[in-house]
Write an enzyme that holds these catalytic residues in place. Sequence first.
Site, mmCIF file in Angstrom:
data_model
loop_
_atom_site.group_PDB
_atom_site.id
_atom_site.type_symbol
_atom_site.label_atom_id
_atom_site.label_comp_id
_atom_site.label_asym_id
_atom_site.label_seq_id
_atom_site.Cartn_x
_atom_site.Cartn_y
_atom_site.Cartn_z
ATOM 1 C CB SER A 177 -0.875 -0.483 1.390
ATOM 2 O OG SER A 177 0.024 0.153 2.505
ATOM 3 C CG HIS A 200 -4.358 -2.148 -1.003
ATOM 4 N ND1 HIS A 200 -4.493 -0.732 -0.944
ATOM 5 C CD2 HIS A 200 -3.696 -2.312 0.342
ATOM 6 C CE1 HIS A 200 -4.304 -0.808 0.720
ATOM 7 N NE2 HIS A 200 -3.634 -1.069 1.319
ATOM 8 C CE LYS A 206 -6.747 -1.175 1.939
ATOM 9 N NZ LYS A 206 -7.249 -1.865 3.504
#
Length: 404
Positions: free
Chosen positions: A196, A224, A254
Amino acid sequence: MADRGFDLEDRLRTLEENDLKRALSPGDRVAERGYFAEPSGADLPVLDSAEALVFASNNYLGLTDDQRVQDAARQAAATVGTGAGASRLVTGDTLVHQDLERVLAETKGTERALAFSSGYAANVGTIAALEPDVVFSDELNHASIIDGCRLAASETVVYDHCDAASLRAALEERADRAGGGTADESWLIVTDSVFSMDGTVAPLEDICDAAEEFGAWVMVDEAHATGLYANGGGIVQAEGLEDRVQIQMGTLSKALASQGGYVAGSSELIECLLNDARSFVFSTGLAPPAAAAASEALHVARHGDVRERLWENVAHLRDGLESMGLEVWGDSQILPVVIGDRRDAMALAEGIRERDVVAPAIRPPTVPEGTSRIRVVPMATHGQGDIVACLEAFRAAGEEVGLL
């Protein structure tokens, strides 16, 4: 009487002296643009008058603002309820949870999946439940992986970031210990797929090669990456490694525009986690609206054009930043613009913010000393004009603070 409490004022003073004290700055919405308040402590926030472009969110596909995703959450709240009400092993399991897990397993190419109340809970609960004797961990793995290893009381061997040769050397050294007396140990290799803060991508195929040579299992954190790659999957799907990665973990918070985490793998793995992962057993189930929102977001990611729009924005933004002479790291949608000095990075972030673009500075101890950066992340919902505005803010602010 001795004071055995905590000197909180001293802790806060130390944070301020080291430029590490942070504060909340609420916004009016979670989307590609919005109004933000100055940090207000315990006072009611007052929103700024100027709308700002957001280039710092993990809402990669921009789906928190998608009508289909919002409608799915509303329908689940009206039909099933706003909360699960109990652990899923008691009365908190619903058809909404089952549907989400079915779609996750299908996307990740596994037999089953299990939804947790957060990504943190998924990582900590899974590693602690497996209780590996030894964990081989990338040096930049997420804090939840590190905490899971601590909770499991596993011996942790850290290998160099995204370095399969370093991992292999660590495996060889462990195998040679005590004349090969480690044969009865359980070994788990854990890595993020997309990191990240650096935007780097783990060499998963090489990691799987090393794991199979030494009989270790592989756990990949796709927090991610989920939703952004092949068929809405992650790096595991992009590289066709579903049959070589025993544990696939990810988040719903996310790209999937919701809240929660998941683990995908074999039926036996999921059954064990159902019974042994304390963060699952002793937590109230994921709220049904969150499960429904994530399920719909995954459908949109798999069957719409949002992924293509994201990657077009990533390419445009990277090209623009590099054309200014800025150093941009990473191989993913995360574009760290490396400045070096923390004060320079903070000055650049402030200059960008004054031009109504939100892209905060990331500085030590989150990243190593000398690598302070601006973490820039576009969304699929940014238009071309938004990308240009972000680049113009970087150019103007960079010239103002003497970095360009």
